[in-house]
Scaffold this motif. Structure first.
Motif, PDB file in Angstrom:
ATOM      1  N   LEU A 249      19.262  24.900  13.329  1.00 42.57           N
ATOM      2  CA  LEU A 249      18.572  25.125  12.060  1.00 42.57           C
ATOM      3  C   LEU A 249      17.076  25.236  12.355  1.00 42.57           C
ATOM      4  CD1 LEU A 249      21.217  23.242  11.311  1.00 42.57           C
ATOM      5  CD2 LEU A 249      20.182  23.307   9.054  1.00 42.57           C
ATOM      6  N   GLU A 250      16.486  26.360  11.987  1.00 39.60           N
ATOM      7  CA  GLU A 250      15.088  26.624  12.299  1.00 39.60           C
ATOM      8  C   GLU A 250      14.203  26.295  11.100  1.00 39.60           C
ATOM      9  OE1 GLU A 250      14.937  30.725  13.374  1.00 39.60           O
ATOM     10  OE2 GLU A 250      16.258  30.494  15.118  1.00 39.60           O
ATOM     11  N   TRP A 251      13.035  25.722  11.375  1.00 40.43           N
ATOM     12  CA  TRP A 251      12.127  25.454  10.264  1.00 40.43           C
ATOM     13  C   TRP A 251      11.586  26.784   9.753  1.00 40.43           C
ATOM     14  CZ3 TRP A 251       6.892  26.096   9.061  1.00 40.43           C
ATOM     15  CH2 TRP A 251       6.086  26.619  10.076  1.00 40.43           C
ATOM     16  N   TYR A 252      11.527  26.933   8.434  1.00 38.59           N
ATOM     17  CA  TYR A 252      10.927  28.137   7.854  1.00 38.59           C
ATOM     18  C   TYR A 252       9.877  27.785   6.815  1.00 38.59           C
ATOM     19  CZ  TYR A 252      13.889  27.618   3.680  1.00 38.59           C
ATOM     20  OH  TYR A 252      14.487  27.137   2.533  1.00 38.59           O
TER      21      TYR A 252
ATOM     22  N   GLU B 277      18.006  30.869   4.591  1.00 41.59           N
ATOM     23  CA  GLU B 277      16.870  30.251   3.924  1.00 41.59           C
ATOM     24  C   GLU B 277      17.055  30.323   2.401  1.00 41.59           C
ATOM     25  OE1 GLU B 277      15.770  32.014   7.840  1.00 41.59           O
ATOM     26  OE2 GLU B 277      16.717  32.810   6.028  1.00 41.59           O
ATOM     27  N   SER B 278      16.424  29.402   1.680  1.00 44.50           N
ATOM     28  CA  SER B 278      16.459  29.443   0.221  1.00 44.50           C
ATOM     29  C   SER B 278      15.565  30.577  -0.257  1.00 44.50           C
ATOM     30  CB  SER B 278      15.978  28.115  -0.375  1.00 44.50           C
ATOM     31  OG  SER B 278      15.743  28.261  -1.771  1.00 44.50           O
ATOM     32  N   ARG B 279      16.172  31.659  -0.699  1.00 47.84           N
ATOM     33  CA  ARG B 279      15.384  32.803  -1.152  1.00 47.84           C
ATOM     34  C   ARG B 279      14.585  32.461  -2.402  1.00 47.84           C
ATOM     35  NH1 ARG B 279      20.372  36.610  -1.434  1.00 47.84           N
ATOM     36  NH2 ARG B 279      19.071  37.671  -2.969  1.00 47.84           N
TER      37      ARG B 279
ATOM     38  N   LEU C 283      -0.084  28.249   0.159  1.00 45.06           N
ATOM     39  CA  LEU C 283       1.335  28.544   0.273  1.00 45.06           C
ATOM     40  C   LEU C 283       1.663  29.151   1.636  1.00 45.06           C
ATOM     41  CD1 LEU C 283       1.814  30.024  -3.301  1.00 45.06           C
ATOM     42  CD2 LEU C 283       2.669  27.822  -2.505  1.00 45.06           C
ATOM     43  N   GLY C 284       0.840  30.076   2.098  1.00 47.44           N
ATOM     44  CA  GLY C 284       1.106  30.755   3.364  1.00 47.44           C
ATOM     45  C   GLY C 284       1.077  29.830   4.557  1.00 47.44           C
ATOM     46  N   LEU C 285       0.244  28.797   4.502  1.00 44.78           N
ATOM     47  CA  LEU C 285       0.139  27.871   5.623  1.00 44.78           C
ATOM     48  C   LEU C 285       1.268  26.851   5.647  1.00 44.78           C
ATOM     49  CD1 LEU C 285      -3.725  27.321   5.837  1.00 44.78           C
ATOM     50  CD2 LEU C 285      -2.250  28.492   7.491  1.00 44.78           C
ATOM     51  N   ARG C 286       2.230  26.994   4.760  1.00 43.56           N
ATOM     52  CA  ARG C 286       3.435  26.159   4.795  1.00 43.56           C
ATOM     53  C   ARG C 286       4.610  26.882   5.439  1.00 43.56           C
ATOM     54  NH1 ARG C 286       3.353  21.591   1.847  1.00 43.56           N
ATOM     55  NH2 ARG C 286       5.635  21.498   1.902  1.00 43.56           N
ATOM     56  N   LEU C 287       4.460  28.178   5.729  1.00 41.14           N
ATOM     57  CA  LEU C 287       5.599  29.005   6.096  1.00 41.14           C
ATOM     58  C   LEU C 287       5.613  29.375   7.580  1.00 41.14           C
ATOM     59  CD1 LEU C 287       5.636  31.483   3.093  1.00 41.14           C
ATOM     60  CD2 LEU C 287       7.242  29.617   3.527  1.00 41.14           C
ATOM     61  N   ARG C 288       6.827  29.461   8.140  1.00 45.00           N
ATOM     62  CA  ARG C 288       6.988  29.908   9.528  1.00 45.00           C
ATOM     63  C   ARG C 288       6.582  31.371   9.660  1.00 45.00           C
ATOM     64  NH1 ARG C 288       6.479  31.750  13.496  1.00 45.00           N
ATOM     65  NH2 ARG C 288       7.613  31.577  15.474  1.00 45.00           N
ATOM     66  N   GLU C 289       6.768  32.171   8.622  1.00 45.04           N
ATOM     67  CA  GLU C 289       6.345  33.566   8.700  1.00 45.04           C
ATOM     68  C   GLU C 289       4.830  33.681   8.729  1.00 45.04           C
ATOM     69  OE1 GLU C 289       6.409  35.022   4.057  1.00 45.04           O
ATOM     70  OE2 GLU C 289       8.313  34.874   5.132  1.00 45.04           O
TER      71      GLU C 289
END
Length: 417
Positions: free
Chosen positions: A244-247, A258-260, A336-342
């Motif tokens: 399970l990868e962190w996203y 992932e939860s869309r 928000l962006g700094l919480r995401l793996r993307e």
């Protein structure tokens, strides 16, 4: 003019069998709160709100696409009969439409569902169920005032498997009296369920809750930051090893699971929030006439009785709303962006900085270049990656996830916020 942003629907169900000692969500244990807000007619009230919100959208030139996700949260959505959740889902389809392949989720307290209930959800169009597991250790569950058992969780997951529903479980770490071994046992138990998605949240203690008062009185120990950091690292290690990868900072999933719905929030999508205290969000864009439209945030009246009275009077039951300025939008994109793996798209942020400066020349904002980020790279807080389109993305490291607030503050300083 149809919005180019994805559109999501969130339905808040504010009822619970009992209030957990740590919970400060907008939830109520009474079956009937007056003013038309009761468990028995709740679905009918939400369906009426859908129509009021849709009428408001059309009156303001907002034409949303069919919903790409629908999420029932709470509270305890599964305290209502399954047929009520299905009725609200069908009304969503009639009101906005539901996109092909949409993700349809409900949260569930494990001791409020059985195989028949879950089958009814699956037959009614649900695709995913998120179980509030919290812990697999009995004394931790007691501290959290949870009444279910690990066996309840496993039975629910197996029933969902049998119906073809995807399952997620939520865990909470940092409860008073929870040892590192207790936490390892909970994470391993969740992994052994074979679910495709696991969330792990640090316990947040609010002073107005039962637990907050117990901690203030000294009858329970206060959560420890170092203990919670150690537990985060344990979860990340175990979940990653299990595939399970962190996203997102608090969420791990098998690739493609992932939860869309939650990703929509973190990507600043449009969504309609229904039910007492639910929030809605509309991005800036063009209205039906082609005129510019500002971004908007709105929130429903919190108390179910007053919420129900507003619906009975034919009003959208908002407690308030506000325009989101370009400067505020910039702040939200960064947070928000700094919480995401993307990661955070640096080009998008610089475009948002330019837009904010154009709207208010007095703002001391400045574009950010990659060289300015090197100190945070050197400190091991972020990585700068290039995506398939060669766009620069800022991705938090594990250390950066643990120190997320500090990373956001340093990014704000670079942007001049």
């Amino acid at each position: 003019m149809k919005s180019s942003d994805p559109f999501e629907v969130y339905v808040h169900v504010p009822f619970c069998m009992r209030r957990c000692g740590y919970c400060d969500f907008n939830t109520y244990t009474a079956t009937d709160l007056g003013g038309g807000a009761s468990r028995g007619n709740y679905a009918a009230m939400v369906i009426r709100e859908m129509r009021l919100v849709r009428d408001w959208q059309l009156a303001h030139g907002i034409e949303e696409p069919p919903a790409s996700t629908v999420f029932f949260g709470g509270g305890t959505p599964t305290i209502l009969p399954a047929r009520d959740l299905v009725a609200m889902l069908h009304a969503t389809r009639e009101t906005w439409g539901i996109a092909p392949g949409a993700e349809i989720t409900t949260e569930a307290n494990p001791d409020t569902v059985d195989a028949d209930y879950i089958r009814e959800l699956a037959d009614g169009g649900f695709t995913r169920i998120s179980f509030g597991m919290q812990s697999a250790v009995p004394h931790v569950l007691r501290t959290l005032d949870r009444t279910h058992t690990p066996a309840n969780v496993e039975a629910g997951v197996r029933a969902a498997d049998a119906c073809g529903l995807r399952s997620s479980v939520d865990l909470i770490y940092g409860a008073p009296g929870e040892s590192l071994d207790d936490w390892r046992a909970s994470v391993r138990t969740a992994i052994d369920l074979g679910v495709s998605h696991i969330s792990a949240y640090a316990l947040t203690v609010e002073p107005t809750t039962k637990m907050g008062r117990q901690i203030a009185a000294g009858t329970l120990p206060k959560p420890d930051d170092d203990d919670e950091a150690a537990k985060y690292e344990i979860a990340d290690d175990l979940l990653t090893a299990a595939g399970l990868e962190w996203y997102e900072v608090s969420n791990w999933a098998k690739p493609g699971y992932e939860s869309r719905h939650n990703l929509g929030y973190w990507r600043n999508a449009d969504w309609a929030g229904l039910g007492p205290g639910a929030h809605s969000h509309v991005n800036a864009g063009l209205d039906a006439s082609g005129a510019p439209r500002k971004a908007l945030r709105a929130w429903d009246i919190a108390h179910p009785r007053l919420w129900g009275m507003a619906i009975g009077e034919g009003r959208v039951p908002w407690g308030g709303s506000e325009e989101i300025t370009p400067g505020e939008n910039l702040e939200e994109l960064i947070m928000l962006g700094l919480r995401l793996r993307e990661g955070l798209d640096l080009g998008r942020i610089n475009q948002a900085i330019a837009s904010a400066r154009e709207s208010d020349a007095s703002l001391p904002l400045q574009p950010i270049d990659v060289a300015q980020l090197q100190p945070m790279v050197d400190d091991g807080l972020i990585a700068v990656e290039a995506d398939s389109d060669n766009r620069r993305r800022i991705v938090p490291t594990r250390k950066g996830r643990l120190l997320n607030d500090a990373v956001i503050e340093r990014f704000f300083d670079l942007a001049g916020i």
